[in-house]
Motif scaffolding. Structure first.
Motif, PDB file in Angstrom:
ATOM      1  N   ASP A   1      24.517  25.022  -1.835  1.00 14.06           N
ATOM      2  CA  ASP A   1      23.327  24.319  -2.310  1.00 14.06           C
ATOM      3  C   ASP A   1      22.058  24.943  -1.750  1.00 14.06           C
ATOM      4  O   ASP A   1      21.039  25.032  -2.435  1.00 14.06           O
ATOM      5  CB  ASP A   1      23.393  22.837  -1.915  1.00 14.06           C
ATOM      6  CG  ASP A   1      24.441  22.082  -2.712  1.00 14.06           C
ATOM      7  OD1 ASP A   1      24.843  22.596  -3.783  1.00 14.06           O
ATOM      8  OD2 ASP A   1      24.868  21.007  -2.262  1.00 14.06           O
ATOM      9  N   ASN A   2      22.130  25.376  -0.488  1.00 12.56           N
ATOM     10  CA  ASN A   2      20.940  25.945   0.140  1.00 12.56           C
ATOM     11  C   ASN A   2      21.368  26.853   1.288  1.00 12.56           C
ATOM     12  O   ASN A   2      21.766  26.378   2.352  1.00 12.56           O
ATOM     13  CB  ASN A   2      20.029  24.835   0.665  1.00 12.56           C
ATOM     14  CG  ASN A   2      18.627  25.335   0.945  1.00 12.56           C
ATOM     15  OD1 ASN A   2      18.374  26.533   0.875  1.00 12.56           O
ATOM     16  ND2 ASN A   2      17.724  24.427   1.269  1.00 12.56           N
ATOM     17  N   VAL A   3      21.307  28.144   1.088  1.00 11.65           N
ATOM     18  CA  VAL A   3      21.671  29.111   2.119  1.00 11.65           C
ATOM     19  C   VAL A   3      20.495  30.051   2.326  1.00 11.65           C
ATOM     20  O   VAL A   3      19.765  30.370   1.380  1.00 11.65           O
ATOM     21  CB  VAL A   3      22.952  29.887   1.731  1.00 11.65           C
ATOM     22  CG1 VAL A   3      22.704  30.780   0.534  1.00 11.65           C
ATOM     23  CG2 VAL A   3      23.491  30.691   2.900  1.00 11.65           C
ATOM     24  N   LYS A   4      20.288  30.476   3.580  1.00 15.26           N
ATOM     25  CA  LYS A   4      19.118  31.297   3.896  1.00 15.26           C
ATOM     26  C   LYS A   4      19.548  32.511   4.714  1.00 15.26           C
ATOM     27  O   LYS A   4      20.308  32.387   5.681  1.00 15.26           O
ATOM     28  CB  LYS A   4      18.097  30.479   4.680  1.00 15.26           C
ATOM     29  CG  LYS A   4      16.838  31.253   5.050  1.00 15.26           C
ATOM     30  CD  LYS A   4      15.858  30.402   5.841  1.00 15.26           C
ATOM     31  CE  LYS A   4      15.193  29.358   4.967  1.00 15.26           C
ATOM     32  NZ  LYS A   4      14.095  28.658   5.694  1.00 15.26           N
TER      33      LYS A   4
ATOM     34  N   LEU B   1      30.677  37.219   3.740  1.00 16.85           N
ATOM     35  CA  LEU B   1      29.371  37.116   3.096  1.00 16.85           C
ATOM     36  C   LEU B   1      29.514  36.934   1.587  1.00 16.85           C
ATOM     37  O   LEU B   1      28.597  36.454   0.923  1.00 16.85           O
ATOM     38  CB  LEU B   1      28.533  38.363   3.387  1.00 16.85           C
ATOM     39  CG  LEU B   1      27.833  38.417   4.747  1.00 16.85           C
ATOM     40  CD1 LEU B   1      27.187  39.776   4.957  1.00 16.85           C
ATOM     41  CD2 LEU B   1      26.792  37.309   4.864  1.00 16.85           C
ATOM     42  N   ALA B   2      30.642  37.329   1.039  1.00 20.67           N
ATOM     43  CA  ALA B   2      30.893  37.155  -0.393  1.00 20.67           C
ATOM     44  C   ALA B   2      31.510  35.797  -0.699  1.00 20.67           C
ATOM     45  O   ALA B   2      31.896  35.545  -1.846  1.00 20.67           O
ATOM     46  CB  ALA B   2      31.807  38.267  -0.902  1.00 20.67           C
ATOM     47  N   LEU B   3      31.582  34.920   0.318  1.00 16.17           N
ATOM     48  CA  LEU B   3      32.226  33.610   0.141  1.00 16.17           C
ATOM     49  C   LEU B   3      31.363  32.502   0.732  1.00 16.17           C
ATOM     50  O   LEU B   3      31.854  31.613   1.427  1.00 16.17           O
ATOM     51  CB  LEU B   3      33.604  33.615   0.819  1.00 16.17           C
ATOM     52  CG  LEU B   3      34.608  34.663   0.330  1.00 16.17           C
ATOM     53  CD1 LEU B   3      35.795  34.742   1.279  1.00 16.17           C
ATOM     54  CD2 LEU B   3      35.078  34.331  -1.079  1.00 16.17           C
ATOM     55  N   LEU B   4      30.063  32.546   0.473  1.00 17.67           N
ATOM     56  CA  LEU B   4      29.153  31.564   1.058  1.00 17.67           C
ATOM     57  C   LEU B   4      29.162  30.289   0.216  1.00 17.67           C
ATOM     58  O   LEU B   4      28.681  30.272  -0.919  1.00 17.67           O
ATOM     59  CB  LEU B   4      27.737  32.141   1.136  1.00 17.67           C
ATOM     60  CG  LEU B   4      27.575  33.403   2.001  1.00 17.67           C
ATOM     61  CD1 LEU B   4      26.150  33.928   1.922  1.00 17.67           C
ATOM     62  CD2 LEU B   4      27.964  33.123   3.447  1.00 17.67           C
ATOM     63  N   THR B   5      29.708  29.222   0.785  1.00 24.94           N
ATOM     64  CA  THR B   5      29.789  27.947   0.072  1.00 24.94           C
ATOM     65  C   THR B   5      29.064  26.824   0.802  1.00 24.94           C
ATOM     66  O   THR B   5      28.754  25.801   0.191  1.00 24.94           O
ATOM     67  CB  THR B   5      31.256  27.536  -0.126  1.00 24.94           C
ATOM     68  OG1 THR B   5      31.904  27.473   1.154  1.00 24.94           O
ATOM     69  CG2 THR B   5      31.988  28.529  -1.007  1.00 24.94           C
ATOM     70  N   ASP B   6      28.808  26.985   2.099  1.00 24.88           N
ATOM     71  CA  ASP B   6      28.171  25.922   2.882  1.00 24.88           C
ATOM     72  C   ASP B   6      26.722  26.262   3.181  1.00 24.88           C
ATOM     73  O   ASP B   6      26.328  27.433   3.214  1.00 24.88           O
ATOM     74  CB  ASP B   6      28.949  25.700   4.183  1.00 24.88           C
ATOM     75  CG  ASP B   6      30.274  24.996   3.944  1.00 24.88           C
ATOM     76  OD1 ASP B   6      30.258  23.764   3.752  1.00 24.88           O
ATOM     77  OD2 ASP B   6      31.318  25.683   3.914  1.00 24.88           O
ATOM     78  N   ASP B   7      25.933  25.219   3.429  1.00 23.71           N
ATOM     79  CA  ASP B   7      24.496  25.380   3.664  1.00 23.71           C
ATOM     80  C   ASP B   7      24.273  25.848   5.097  1.00 23.71           C
ATOM     81  O   ASP B   7      24.273  25.034   6.038  1.00 23.71           O
ATOM     82  CB  ASP B   7      23.771  24.052   3.421  1.00 23.71           C
ATOM     83  CG  ASP B   7      24.003  23.528   2.010  1.00 23.71           C
ATOM     84  OD1 ASP B   7      24.401  24.331   1.148  1.00 23.71           O
ATOM     85  OD2 ASP B   7      23.800  22.323   1.779  1.00 23.71           O
ATOM     86  N   ILE B   8      24.082  27.144   5.276  1.00 27.01           N
ATOM     87  CA  ILE B   8      23.904  27.708   6.608  1.00 27.01           C
ATOM     88  C   ILE B   8      22.694  28.632   6.613  1.00 27.01           C
ATOM     89  O   ILE B   8      22.175  29.018   5.556  1.00 27.01           O
ATOM     90  CB  ILE B   8      25.157  28.487   7.072  1.00 27.01           C
ATOM     91  CG1 ILE B   8      25.427  29.675   6.129  1.00 27.01           C
ATOM     92  CG2 ILE B   8      26.364  27.577   7.157  1.00 27.01           C
ATOM     93  CD1 ILE B   8      26.562  30.575   6.590  1.00 27.01           C
TER      94      ILE B   8
END
Length: 651
Positions: free
Chosen positions: A469-472, A434-441
């Motif tokens: 760019d866009n994570v939710k 969770l501390a490495l979110l790089t992709d839009d998921i």
């Protein structure tokens, strides 16, 4: 080294400054003078259980054993001595005077440094003591400063605070943090290095200590072994003496603080063009830790790292000193290992000092992982996180959905590519990724948000960090435990938090420069700083949220307690839209707008022009200021915050 300059025990904080007009006690003139010091404010002495060091005289050994109610004689005296004492001639009786308990210690002088503002500390060290000297000349400057002060009075009363290991073989650290003895001090220092200053001391009458049952004979014996010379920085002048003694007490505190916190043993090994500027930065760092500007968990980690560095350096020195001849290959390797560990800790401390530990630690950027992007075949996968997957769990998904089941949230996140969805079913989870979110998921829970609990890993600095760019994140509860970073840090890109509960332990949601946040239908509570903190040039939309009981870290500095629900750092101004939020019960303001001092007066003047009476301000003026800061607020309920609803404050 700094370790040589430090007093062995913690500073006594029970005393208070002498009152103006209080009769001074000249130091020292026997029983009467010292007795005058022992007033009702004296620190209480208490009996402890400990094993004393062996002393030479038989009577002294027996007195020590009986007085401290300790180990058998064989353990307290060393090998072979116990049997001789038991089988030989009877020991002479201990005089009745030796049975008397030590008197309580008188209060020590309270240093004026405790009440100094940071500007006063900077002026004291940089302008008066160091005076633009280089790092390699700092020892000499401190020595010169202290020597001049010691000329004011060559004899005085003080409390000698030293390491209990000097007196006891075994003891409970919690019960004996230090050994304190009331002594008469004769100042005739000859050394040139401040950290090596020694002074001549003798036990003052009446015999006084923080340990009621410490044997007088043991103290006399230890002082004889030391030739009555002890480190000057271990001696604390007591109250009630001449005004010159207060000046000496201040000088000693100035030197102790320098070697305890401001001095680094690598300073004189590196060329620094402006050493006093470096000292000023360290003073500011110390003040920020003390007044709560730097959150407690981060400050604690910095202190532990600094202490670890000092201990490792001592370990290396001791290891090298135990090598008698040319080192073997194994010893050489061990020396290099210890050395490189010290170098790593040194580099980490330098990084922390340079970046001032601002809010969420020194490691920037936090994410070094590359973005994966989409899969080669262009399809997306829905990852089901549950111990067991059933058909009922996926009945609402379309028939052409690609599924992958995981019983571990970390594995699911590690398998994600841009466009994937992670569906989490009720349970408790941990996920370093969770501390490495790089992709839009999309990461969403199924069921009540309170039933999907994700807790942080205490051994890591960060909890949830994104530069996608866009994570939710949707329908989740994030429970922060032990991590010192913000509970959620939006490093770059855009993050959406929808219907989430954020229970903070460190700082709240941090939106860094250039990043964006959309927070809706969520709850934030327990942050040590602001619930939502917007950095210059960031953007945020907050709708229908509850932000409460934030800025929980206590601080003695009123100017630092303004953080509360939402905090904005201006220049360039962040953009914030707030609608239908409930911000309440925070320590500080509901919304604080932090501006640099030079900008604050412009806005404050505009606000004051609209004031009708007292603190009441024209709402239209405030509205214009908010508009100029790209701040839109409508239908929000801001109440019961300790400082007020909304305020422009200096940053």
């Amino acid at each position: 080294m700094a370790s040589g300059a430090r007093a062995a025990g913690p500073e006594d904080r029970t005393g208070s400054p002498g009152r103006r007009g209080e009769k001074a006690v000249s130091a020292p003139g026997g029983d009467g003078a010292a007795a005058g010091m022992l007033k009702s404010r004296a620190s209480p002495a208490r009996s402890v259980v400990a094993s004393p060091r062996p002393v030479k005289a038989k009577a002294g050994r027996e007195a020590a054993r009986r007085r401290l109610q300790l180990l058998p004689v064989t353990q307290a005296q060393g090998p072979g001595e116990g049997a001789a004492g038991e089988e030989g001639e009877p020991l002479p009786s201990v005089p009745e005077e030796a049975q008397a308990e030590a008197r309580p210690l008188p209060p020590i002088c309270v240093s004026p440094m405790r009440g100094m503002w940071r500007d006063e500390k900077v002026a004291l060290y940089c302008d008066q003591v160091l005076q633009d000297c280089k790092a390699e000349d700092a020892d000499e400057a401190m020595s010169k400063y202290l020597s001049e002060k010691l000329k004011l009075k060559d004899r005085w009363l003080g409390v000698w605070k030293t390491n209990p290991e000097l007196f006891f073989v075994t003891y409970e650290e919690a019960s004996i943090p230090f050994v304190g003895i009331l002594v008469e001090v004769t100042c005739t220092p000859h050394q040139t290095s401040t950290s090596c200053f020694k002074v001549t001391v003798s036990v003052a009458e009446p015999f006084s200590s923080n340990i009621a049952n410490i044997p007088r004979g043991l103290v006399d014996e230890i002082l004889e072994e030391l030739e009555h010379c002890v480190p000057l920085l271990e001696v604390h002048p007591v109250e009630g003496q001449d005004s010159e003694i207060r000046d000496i007490a201040l000088a000693l505190e100035v030197v102790r603080f320098f070697y305890d916190f401001l001095w680094r043993d690598w300073d004189d090994e590196e060329s620094s063009e402006n050493y006093t500027a470096l000292i000023e930065e360290r003073i500011n760092l110390w003040c920020d830790i003390q007044d709560g500007t730097i959150p407690g968990p981060i400050a604690q980690r910095f202190k532990k790292t600094l202490e670890k560095y000092k201990n490792k350096r001592v370990e290396l020195i001791e290891y090298q000193s135990n090598i008698k001849e040319d080192p073997s290959a194994a010893e050489a390797v061990e020396c290099w290992k210890k050395y490189y560990e010290i170098v790593m800790l040194c580099g980490l401390l330098k990084m922390w000092e340079d970046l001032r530990l601002r809010v969420h630690g020194p490691f920037f950027p936090r994410i070094l992982r590359r973005r994966k992007g989409r899969r080669d075949f262009g399809k997306t996968i829905t990852h089901i996180v549950a111990k067991v997957m059933t058909t009922n769990m996926v009945k609402d998904l379309s028939s052409d959905t690609f599924l992958q089941q995981h019983d571990d949230l970390d594995l699911a996140l590690d398998s994600c590519y841009s466009g994937d969805t992670v569906v989490i079913f009720p349970g408790e989870y941990q996920a370093v990724n969770l501390a490495l979110l790089t992709d839009d998921i999309i990461i969403k829970g199924v069921g009540k948000r309170e039933e999907i609990r994700i807790t942080s890993e205490p051994s890591h600095d960060s909890f949830v960090v994104s530069k996608a760019d866009n994570v939710k994140l949707m329908h989740l509860s994030l429970i922060q435990q032990g991590t010192v970073d913000g509970i959620v840090v939006v490093e770059s890109g855009h993050m959406t938090l929808e219907n989430c509960v954020l229970k903070c332990e460190g700082t709240g949601v941090c939106v860094l420069t250039g990043a964006a946040l959309t927070l809706t239908d969520s709850e934030i509570t327990g942050a040590q700083g602001a619930g939502v903190e917007l950095y210059p040039g960031s953007m945020a939309v907050l709708e229908r949220n509850e932000i409460h009981h934030c800025n929980t870290l206590g601080t003695s500095d009123g100017s630092k307690s303004t953080l509360g629900g939402v905090s904005m750092k201006v220049l360039p101004a962040p953009k914030l839209k707030m609608t239908n939020n409930h911000i309440h019960s925070n320590s500080g303001y509901g919304v604080s707008i932090n501006q640099p001092a030079e900008q604050f007066f412009v806005v404050e003047e505009a606000l004051n022009k609209g004031a009708a009476s007292g603190d009441k301000k024209d709402e239209t003026v405030l509205s214009r200021v908010m508009h100029s800061l790209n701040l839109e607020m409508s239908d929000n309920k801001i109440e019961a915050n300790s400082k007020g609803d909304i305020r422009v404050v200096t940053g």
